[in-house]
Design a protein around this motif. Structure first.
Motif, PDB file in Angstrom:
ATOM      1  N   ASN A  54       0.828  -1.207   0.000  1.00 36.06           N
ATOM      2  CA  ASN A  54       0.000   0.000   0.000  1.00 36.06           C
ATOM      3  C   ASN A  54       0.863   1.258   0.000  1.00 36.06           C
ATOM      4  N   ALA A  55       1.955   1.244   0.763  1.00 35.81           N
ATOM      5  CA  ALA A  55       2.827   2.423   0.811  1.00 35.81           C
ATOM      6  C   ALA A  55       3.459   2.678  -0.548  1.00 35.81           C
ATOM      7  N   GLN A  56       3.921   1.645  -1.218  1.00 36.41           N
ATOM      8  CA  GLN A  56       4.525   1.817  -2.539  1.00 36.41           C
ATOM      9  C   GLN A  56       3.501   2.290  -3.569  1.00 36.41           C
ATOM     10  N   PHE A  57       2.309   1.734  -3.509  1.00 33.19           N
ATOM     11  CA  PHE A  57       1.283   2.138  -4.462  1.00 33.19           C
ATOM     12  C   PHE A  57       0.856   3.581  -4.209  1.00 33.19           C
ATOM     13  N   ALA A  58       0.821   3.990  -2.942  1.00 29.89           N
ATOM     14  CA  ALA A  58       0.471   5.370  -2.613  1.00 29.89           C
ATOM     15  C   ALA A  58       1.481   6.354  -3.201  1.00 29.89           C
ATOM     16  N   THR A  59       2.760   5.974  -3.189  1.00 33.64           N
ATOM     17  CA  THR A  59       3.791   6.819  -3.790  1.00 33.64           C
ATOM     18  C   THR A  59       3.543   6.990  -5.284  1.00 33.64           C
ATOM     19  N   ARG A 101     -19.223  -9.843  -2.253  1.00 26.13           N
ATOM     20  CA  ARG A 101     -20.121  -8.705  -2.442  1.00 26.13           C
ATOM     21  C   ARG A 101     -19.467  -7.657  -3.337  1.00 26.13           C
ATOM     22  N   ALA A 102     -20.275  -7.058  -4.210  1.00 26.46           N
ATOM     23  CA  ALA A 102     -19.829  -5.907  -4.987  1.00 26.46           C
ATOM     24  C   ALA A 102     -20.088  -4.677  -4.123  1.00 26.46           C
ATOM     25  N   VAL A 103     -19.036  -4.144  -3.540  1.00 27.28           N
ATOM     26  CA  VAL A 103     -19.162  -3.123  -2.491  1.00 27.28           C
ATOM     27  C   VAL A 103     -18.925  -1.729  -3.061  1.00 27.28           C
ATOM     28  N   PRO A 104     -19.934  -0.863  -3.026  1.00 27.38           N
ATOM     29  CA  PRO A 104     -19.742   0.519  -3.480  1.00 27.38           C
ATOM     30  C   PRO A 104     -18.648   1.209  -2.661  1.00 27.38           C
ATOM     31  N   GLY A 105     -17.758   1.895  -3.340  1.00 26.10           N
ATOM     32  CA  GLY A 105     -16.704   2.636  -2.646  1.00 26.10           C
ATOM     33  C   GLY A 105     -15.516   1.811  -2.207  1.00 26.10           C
ATOM     34  N   ALA A 106     -15.531   0.501  -2.452  1.00 30.12           N
ATOM     35  CA  ALA A 106     -14.359  -0.316  -2.114  1.00 30.12           C
ATOM     36  C   ALA A 106     -13.268  -0.069  -3.143  1.00 30.12           C
ATOM     37  N   ASP A 107     -12.069   0.223  -2.690  1.00 27.22           N
ATOM     38  CA  ASP A 107     -10.926   0.427  -3.575  1.00 27.22           C
ATOM     39  C   ASP A 107      -9.662   0.232  -2.759  1.00 27.22           C
ATOM     40  N   TRP A 108      -8.516   0.529  -3.340  1.00 23.33           N
ATOM     41  CA  TRP A 108      -7.266   0.215  -2.650  1.00 23.33           C
ATOM     42  C   TRP A 108      -7.109   1.008  -1.357  1.00 23.33           C
ATOM     43  N   PRO A 148       0.079  -6.007   1.175  1.00 26.10           N
ATOM     44  CA  PRO A 148      -0.042  -5.890  -0.277  1.00 26.10           C
ATOM     45  C   PRO A 148      -1.175  -4.947  -0.667  1.00 26.10           C
ATOM     46  N   VAL A 149      -0.960  -4.130  -1.683  1.00 24.32           N
ATOM     47  CA  VAL A 149      -2.065  -3.344  -2.215  1.00 24.32           C
ATOM     48  C   VAL A 149      -3.044  -4.321  -2.870  1.00 24.32           C
ATOM     49  N   ILE A 150      -4.333  -4.083  -2.683  1.00 30.00           N
ATOM     50  CA  ILE A 150      -5.381  -4.921  -3.262  1.00 30.00           C
ATOM     51  C   ILE A 150      -6.388  -4.029  -3.991  1.00 30.00           C
ATOM     52  N   HIS A 151      -7.390  -4.638  -4.591  1.00 36.14           N
ATOM     53  CA  HIS A 151      -8.354  -3.894  -5.420  1.00 36.14           C
ATOM     54  C   HIS A 151      -7.649  -3.184  -6.573  1.00 36.14           C
ATOM     55  N   GLY A 205      -3.368  -8.820  -5.893  1.00 34.97           N
ATOM     56  CA  GLY A 205      -2.305  -7.820  -5.918  1.00 34.97           C
ATOM     57  C   GLY A 205      -1.336  -8.148  -7.038  1.00 34.97           C
ATOM     58  N   PHE A 206      -0.075  -7.734  -6.893  1.00 33.63           N
ATOM     59  CA  PHE A 206       0.927  -8.027  -7.918  1.00 33.63           C
ATOM     60  C   PHE A 206       2.314  -7.754  -7.382  1.00 33.63           C
ATOM     61  N   ARG A 207       3.303  -8.416  -7.979  1.00 30.64           N
ATOM     62  CA  ARG A 207       4.705  -8.062  -7.751  1.00 30.64           C
ATOM     63  C   ARG A 207       5.336  -7.767  -9.108  1.00 30.64           C
TER      64      ARG A 207
END
Length: 329
Positions: free
Chosen positions: A78-83, A125-132, A149-152, A291-293
Motif C-alpha cells: 500500500n505504501a509503494q502504491f500510494a507513492t 459482495r460488490a461493495v460501493p466505494g471499495a478500492d485500494w 499488499p495493495v489490493i483492489h 495484488g501483484f509483484r
C-alpha cells in the motif's frame, strides 16, 4: 465447484461499469530497486499432482527455459502504491467503476446491506466505494496496513504502476520459476508438507470455508508483505496472501493469468495455493485478494514496456469459476 476467491466484473450484473477518461500516467525516474537477480535456466514447469485442476492447464509437466531476470521479493505494498498514485494521479479501475469485490465476512452491517452479492458465491459482495484506499468500503482504510499488499488493483492498474516504475509484470514461467525457489516439482515453495513440523508457512483460510476462519496462521485477511519465511530465492508469500497478476494471457484471446492463491483458499474448496496452480480474471477486474509483484529484465532497465508473451500453458478452459472470467480459489 465454483470459484471462491476472485469474481470478475462480468459477475456484477447490477453495477454500471462505464469508465471515465483516464488521466495520463506521468513519467518517473526509471530503474527498479531492490529486485532479486535470478539466473534463469531450464526447469520443470507445471504439475501432474492428483490434487491439481487439469482443466486449468496446470499440466503436463514440461521443461521450460527462462532467461535471467529480476523480480521483487514482495508484492507491491500500500505504501509503494500510494507513492505511485501521488506521483501520477492515477485513478484505479475500482475507483472508476465505483465498486470492487470484497469478502462479505469483512463488511459492517450497513456496508453489507448496500452491497450486491454475487449470485453463485454470495460470500462475495460488490461493495460501493471499495478500492485500494478503502479495502472494505466506507469507513475502512489502509492506515494501519501500509506494509500489506495493495489490493483492489486490476491488471491494467498493475501495468500503469510498472510503466511508472520502469518494471513489468513477470511472465507466468518467470513467476513459477521464482516461486519454486530452486526446488524441483515440489507442491509448495518450501516442500510438499503444508505445515512442516507444525509450522505455518503461508496465509490461507484455516477452519471451515466460508463460515469459520480460525486464523491459526495469524491472519484473517491480508498479511504484511514480508510475513512468513521467504523461499530459497528470497521471495515472500508467493502462495497464499494475495493472487498475483502475471503478464500472460490465460489462453489465446482470453483473460490474464493470476498465480499463487490467496488468504481465502482452503483445501476443502479450491487448493490453488500450490506453486503450479493458476487462475485468471479479466484485466479490468479487482477484488480484495488480488495484488501483484514486479519484475524486470536482467542487467538493464525495461523502460516499462509491456510484454506480450505467448502462453506457456496449453490453451484450456478455466476450471471452477463463478461466471466469465473470474479467478480460482
Amino acid at each position: 465447484m465454483l470459484s471462491c476467491c476472485a469474481p470478475g466484473h462480468g459477475d456484477a450484473t447490477t453495477v454500471a461499469l462505464s469508465l471515465a477518461p483516464r488521466p495520463p500516467v506521468a513519467a518517473a525516474p526509471r530503474g527498479a530497486r531492490g529486485l532479486i537477480d535470478l539466473p534463469g535456466g531450464r526447469f520443470l514447469m507445471g504439475t501432474d499432482d492428483p490434487d491439481s485442476f487439469p482443466a486449468d492447464g496446470e499440466g503436463p509437466v514440461r521443461e521450460v527455459a527462462v532467461d535471467p531476470f529480476r523480480i521483487a521479493p514482495t508484492t507491491v505494498t500500500n505504501a509503494q502504491f500510494a507513492t505511485f498514485v501521488k506521483a501520477t494521479g492515477h485513478v484505479t479501475e475500482a475507483e472508476h467503476f465505483g465498486f470492487s469485490f470484497v469478502f462479505g465476512g469483512f463488511l459492517t452491517e450497513d456496508v453489507a446491506a448496500a452491497s450486491a452479492p454475487v449470485a453463485a458465491v454470495p460470500w462475495w459482495r460488490a461493495v460501493p466505494g471499495a478500492d485500494w484506499r478503502h479495502p472494505e468500503g466506507a469507513g475502512s482504510s489502509v492506515t494501519t496496513r501500509q506494509n500489506h499488499p495493495v489490493i483492489h488493483v486490476s491488471w491494467n492498474d498493475a501495468q500503469a504502476y510498472c510503466a511508472w516504475s520502469g518494471t513489468r509484470l513477470p511472465t507466468e514461467a518467470e513467476w513459477e520459476y521464482a516461486a519454486r525457489g530452486g526446488l524441483e516439482q515440489r507442491r509448495y515453495p518450501w516442500g510438499d508438507d503444508l505445515t512442516p513440523h507444525g509450522r505455518h508457512m503461508c496465509n490461507i483460510w484455516r477452519g471451515d470455508f466460508p463460515t469459520r476462519n480460525t486464523a491459526e496462521d495469524g491472519y484473517v485477511g491480508t498479511a504484511p508483505a514480508k510475513s512468513f519465511r521467504p523461499n530459497g530465492f528470497g521471495l515472500y508469500n508467493v502462495v497464499g496472501n494475495v493472487w498475483e497478476w502475471c503478464a500472460d494471457r490465460f489462453a489465446p484471446g482470453t483473460s490474464r493469468v493470476m498465480r499463487g492463491g490467496s488468504y481465502l483458499c482452503h483445501d476443502s474448496y479450491c487448493n490453488r495455493y500450490r506453486v503450479a496452480a493458476r487462475s485468471s480474471n479479466t484485466p479490468d477486474s479487482s477484488t480484495g485478494n488480488i495484488g501483484f509483484r514486479v519484475a524486470a529484465d536482467s542487467g538493464f532497465d525495461t523502460g516499462g514496456a509491456e510484454p506480450e508473451p505467448e502462453p506457456v500453458m496449453s490453451p484450456c478452459v478455466t476450471g471452477p469459476r463463478v461466471a466469465q472470467p473470474p479467478g480460482g480459489a
